[in-house]
Design a protein around this motif. Structure first.
Motif, PDB file in Angstrom:
ATOM      1  N   LEU A  23       0.836  -1.212   0.000  1.00  0.00           N
ATOM      2  CA  LEU A  23       0.000   0.000   0.000  1.00  0.00           C
ATOM      3  C   LEU A  23       0.864   1.252   0.000  1.00  0.00           C
ATOM      4  N   GLU A  24       1.892   1.247   0.812  1.00  0.00           N
ATOM      5  CA  GLU A  24       2.795   2.414   0.879  1.00  0.00           C
ATOM      6  C   GLU A  24       3.525   2.609  -0.440  1.00  0.00           C
ATOM      7  N   ALA A  25       3.935   1.504  -1.055  1.00  0.00           N
ATOM      8  CA  ALA A  25       4.673   1.601  -2.320  1.00  0.00           C
ATOM      9  C   ALA A  25       3.808   2.116  -3.465  1.00  0.00           C
ATOM     10  N   THR A  26       2.492   1.992  -3.327  1.00  0.00           N
ATOM     11  CA  THR A  26       1.574   2.471  -4.371  1.00  0.00           C
ATOM     12  C   THR A  26       0.868   3.764  -3.958  1.00  0.00           C
ATOM     13  N   GLY A  27       1.364   4.392  -2.901  1.00  0.00           N
ATOM     14  CA  GLY A  27       0.843   5.693  -2.511  1.00  0.00           C
ATOM     15  C   GLY A  27      -0.430   5.676  -1.693  1.00  0.00           C
ATOM     16  N   LYS A  28      -0.852   4.506  -1.244  1.00  0.00           N
ATOM     17  CA  LYS A  28      -2.096   4.408  -0.463  1.00  0.00           C
ATOM     18  C   LYS A  28      -1.745   4.450   1.024  1.00  0.00           C
ATOM     19  N   THR A  29      -1.223   5.587   1.449  1.00  0.00           N
ATOM     20  CA  THR A  29      -0.666   5.702   2.789  1.00  0.00           C
ATOM     21  C   THR A  29      -1.723   5.668   3.892  1.00  0.00           C
ATOM     22  N   ASP A  30      -2.894   6.203   3.616  1.00  0.00           N
ATOM     23  CA  ASP A  30      -3.945   6.201   4.640  1.00  0.00           C
ATOM     24  C   ASP A  30      -4.376   4.780   4.978  1.00  0.00           C
ATOM     25  N   GLU A  31      -4.607   3.972   3.922  1.00  0.00           N
ATOM     26  CA  GLU A  31      -4.998   2.586   4.158  1.00  0.00           C
ATOM     27  C   GLU A  31      -3.870   1.820   4.824  1.00  0.00           C
ATOM     28  N   ALA A  32      -2.635   2.114   4.412  1.00  0.00           N
ATOM     29  CA  ALA A  32      -1.480   1.451   5.021  1.00  0.00           C
ATOM     30  C   ALA A  32      -1.397   1.772   6.513  1.00  0.00           C
ATOM     31  N   ALA A  33      -1.676   3.024   6.854  1.00  0.00           N
ATOM     32  CA  ALA A  33      -1.627   3.424   8.262  1.00  0.00           C
ATOM     33  C   ALA A  33      -2.670   2.673   9.077  1.00  0.00           C
ATOM     34  N   ARG A  34      -3.832   2.440   8.480  1.00  0.00           N
ATOM     35  CA  ARG A  34      -4.875   1.702   9.189  1.00  0.00           C
ATOM     36  C   ARG A  34      -4.453   0.255   9.432  1.00  0.00           C
ATOM     37  N   VAL A  35      -3.818  -0.355   8.418  1.00  0.00           N
ATOM     38  CA  VAL A  35      -3.344  -1.733   8.571  1.00  0.00           C
ATOM     39  C   VAL A  35      -2.264  -1.800   9.635  1.00  0.00           C
ATOM     40  N   ARG A  36      -1.347  -0.860   9.602  1.00  0.00           N
ATOM     41  CA  ARG A  36      -0.259  -0.863  10.586  1.00  0.00           C
ATOM     42  C   ARG A  36      -0.789  -0.608  11.996  1.00  0.00           C
ATOM     43  N   ALA A  37      -1.816   0.232  12.102  1.00  0.00           N
ATOM     44  CA  ALA A  37      -2.420   0.463  13.415  1.00  0.00           C
ATOM     45  C   ALA A  37      -3.026  -0.826  13.960  1.00  0.00           C
ATOM     46  N   GLU A  38      -3.618  -1.607  13.058  1.00  0.00           N
ATOM     47  CA  GLU A  38      -4.169  -2.899  13.456  1.00  0.00           C
ATOM     48  C   GLU A  38      -3.077  -3.843  13.940  1.00  0.00           C
ATOM     49  N   LEU A  39      -1.931  -3.765  13.274  1.00  0.00           N
ATOM     50  CA  LEU A  39      -0.817  -4.637  13.623  1.00  0.00           C
ATOM     51  C   LEU A  39      -0.010  -4.115  14.799  1.00  0.00           C
ATOM     52  N   GLY A  40      -0.086  -2.813  15.022  1.00  0.00           N
ATOM     53  CA  GLY A  40       0.754  -2.195  16.037  1.00  0.00           C
ATOM     54  C   GLY A  40       2.174  -2.020  15.562  1.00  0.00           C
ATOM     55  N   THR A  41       2.343  -1.836  14.248  1.00  0.00           N
ATOM     56  CA  THR A  41       3.673  -1.674  13.650  1.00  0.00           C
ATOM     57  C   THR A  41       3.830  -0.265  13.109  1.00  0.00           C
ATOM     58  N   PRO A  42       4.743   0.546  13.615  1.00  0.00           N
ATOM     59  CA  PRO A  42       4.955   1.895  13.090  1.00  0.00           C
ATOM     60  C   PRO A  42       5.483   1.848  11.662  1.00  0.00           C
ATOM     61  N   ALA A  43       5.008   2.761  10.843  1.00  0.00           N
ATOM     62  CA  ALA A  43       5.434   2.789   9.441  1.00  0.00           C
ATOM     63  C   ALA A  43       6.925   2.996   9.313  1.00  0.00           C
ATOM     64  N   ALA A  44       7.521   3.742  10.202  1.00  0.00           N
ATOM     65  CA  ALA A  44       8.943   4.069  10.083  1.00  0.00           C
ATOM     66  C   ALA A  44       9.844   2.861  10.290  1.00  0.00           C
ATOM     67  N   THR A  45       9.362   1.867  11.030  1.00  0.00           N
ATOM     68  CA  THR A  45      10.218   0.714  11.322  1.00  0.00           C
ATOM     69  C   THR A  45       9.827  -0.531  10.543  1.00  0.00           C
ATOM     70  N   ALA A  46       8.757  -0.451   9.765  1.00  0.00           N
ATOM     71  CA  ALA A  46       8.285  -1.642   9.049  1.00  0.00           C
ATOM     72  C   ALA A  46       9.076  -1.861   7.780  1.00  0.00           C
ATOM     73  N   PRO A  47       9.502  -3.102   7.493  1.00  0.00           N
ATOM     74  CA  PRO A  47      10.226  -3.377   6.254  1.00  0.00           C
ATOM     75  C   PRO A  47       9.311  -3.212   5.058  1.00  0.00           C
ATOM     76  N   ALA A  48       9.754  -2.497   4.040  1.00  0.00           N
ATOM     77  CA  ALA A  48       8.907  -2.240   2.880  1.00  0.00           C
ATOM     78  C   ALA A  48       9.196  -3.173   1.735  1.00  0.00           C
ATOM     79  N   GLN A  49      10.394  -3.798   1.712  1.00  0.00           N
ATOM     80  CA  GLN A  49      10.741  -4.567   0.529  1.00  0.00           C
ATOM     81  C   GLN A  49      11.368  -5.904   0.875  1.00  0.00           C
ATOM     82  N   SER A  50      10.857  -6.561   1.876  1.00  0.00           N
ATOM     83  CA  SER A  50      11.414  -7.861   2.216  1.00  0.00           C
ATOM     84  C   SER A  50      10.343  -8.759   2.789  1.00  0.00           C
ATOM     85  N   ALA A  51      10.606 -10.047   2.728  1.00  0.00           N
ATOM     86  CA  ALA A  51       9.720 -11.031   3.355  1.00  0.00           C
ATOM     87  C   ALA A  51      10.524 -11.677   4.460  1.00  0.00           C
TER      88      ALA A  51
END
Length: 316
Positions: free
Chosen positions: A269-297
């Motif tokens: 979501l972040e990579a495609t510019g859908k930051t609001d939806e990404a923030a909602r998902v991260r809030a559900e997970l309890g993962t801050p966007a700044a520390t979440a890996p964007a390009q790895s599994a």
């Protein structure tokens, strides 16, 4: 009637072996024995054999529909038992009794889940000649070697072994062996940072996992595909695959599955510019966007404790 140990041996032999390649999924699976101590197994061979003998096929069909991921391991226990009887020089009739039970249950599974792959798998397994049985066992051994290589961080060797296992499984029409080899190849390609191959391989692995009702493997392959596409820099950044993985989760799934699927989904979501939806998902997970890996599994890394679904891992 097959006993509990026979069922566990079959299931550990293959499906749990696949989960061992995925630390996050293996962690979830590791919690299962705790609940298994207090919960009845969903498909009991004695009960289903009694229903089969008394003609209560509808009861079997509905049981299969409620527990789809348990169906192939249940069917496979009869096929493996028949093969072991042959390998132990038992009479053909003893082996055929197990094969016939497996085929009867496989037909009911195909009816229940509207998927012919179960009866096709059982029919092929039971009809192999001695040379084909030998190649089946060889494929199992190669899969196990690939799993060990991947666990040890040797992605190149793992890819060679998984490919050799696949080359044996496909002509035998061993659907479970094919599924496991494809999943192994996809994970090894990702570990080798071969994003294109990983993305391509997951497509076939997803199809087999879905048809065989292995939802955990299907979710894993969806995430792997999404992460590979994001690393490739495709315009979609794997968003469709990560979104599907997220929606495939169920309330009772292990927390590790949800965390990994959610992180992949948020990164896409972040990579495609859908930051609001990404923030909602991260809030559900309890993962801050700044520390979440964007390009790895994370769980696909060969450096992780990746050891061995839910298909040609040899019997321990």
């Amino acid at each position: 009637m097959l006993d509990h140990l026979a069922f566990r041996e079959c299931r550990v032999r293959r499906h749990a072996a696949a989960l061992l390649l995925i630390p996050s999924l293996a962690a979830g699976a590791a919690a299962a024995p705790q609940s298994a101590a207090t919960a009845e197994r969903p498909l009991l061979s004695g009960r289903l054999e009694r229903w089969l003998g008394e003609g209560d096929k509808d009861l079997i069909i509905q049981s299969f529909r409620r527990h789809p991921s348990e169906v192939l391991p249940f069917v496979d226990q009869y096929l493996e038992h028949g093969l072991k009887l042959i390998e132990g020089n038992a009479s053909d009739e003893q082996a055929m009794r197990q094969f016939r039970l497996g085929i009867q249950f496989a037909q009911l599974a195909s009816d229940a889940l509207r998927e012919p792959i179960f009866i096709e798998y059982a029919g092929n397994f039971a009809s192999w000649n001695n040379d084909e049985r030998r190649r089946f066992r060889q494929g199992q051994a190669l899969y196990k070697e690939g799993a060990r290589a991947l666990k040890g961080g040797d992605a190149d060797t793992a890819r060679q072994r998984f490919q050799a296992s696949l080359d044996l499984a496909e002509p035998l029409m061993d659907a479970w062996g094919t599924q496991m080899a494809l999943c192994g190849l996809a994970r090894a390609a990702f570990a080798a940072r071969d994003w294109k191959s990983a993305s391509d391989l997951t497509v076939r692995a997803m199809e087999y996992s879905s048809r065989l009702q292995f939802r955990g493997d299907e979710i894993d392959m969806l995430i792997t595909c999404a992460d590979a596409r994001r690393n490739l820099g495709t315009p979609d950044a794997g968003l469709g695959h990560s979104r599907l993985a997220w929606t495939r989760l169920k309330p009772g799934d292990p927390a590790e599955w949800r965390q990994r699927a959610g992180e992949s989904f948020a990164a896409s979501l972040e990579a495609t510019g859908k930051t609001d939806e990404a923030a909602r998902v991260r809030a559900e997970l309890g993962t801050p966007a700044a520390t979440a890996p964007a390009q790895s599994a994370p769980s696909q890394s060969p450096a992780a404790d990746a050891p061995a679904p839910p298909s040609t891992a040899p019997t321990p």
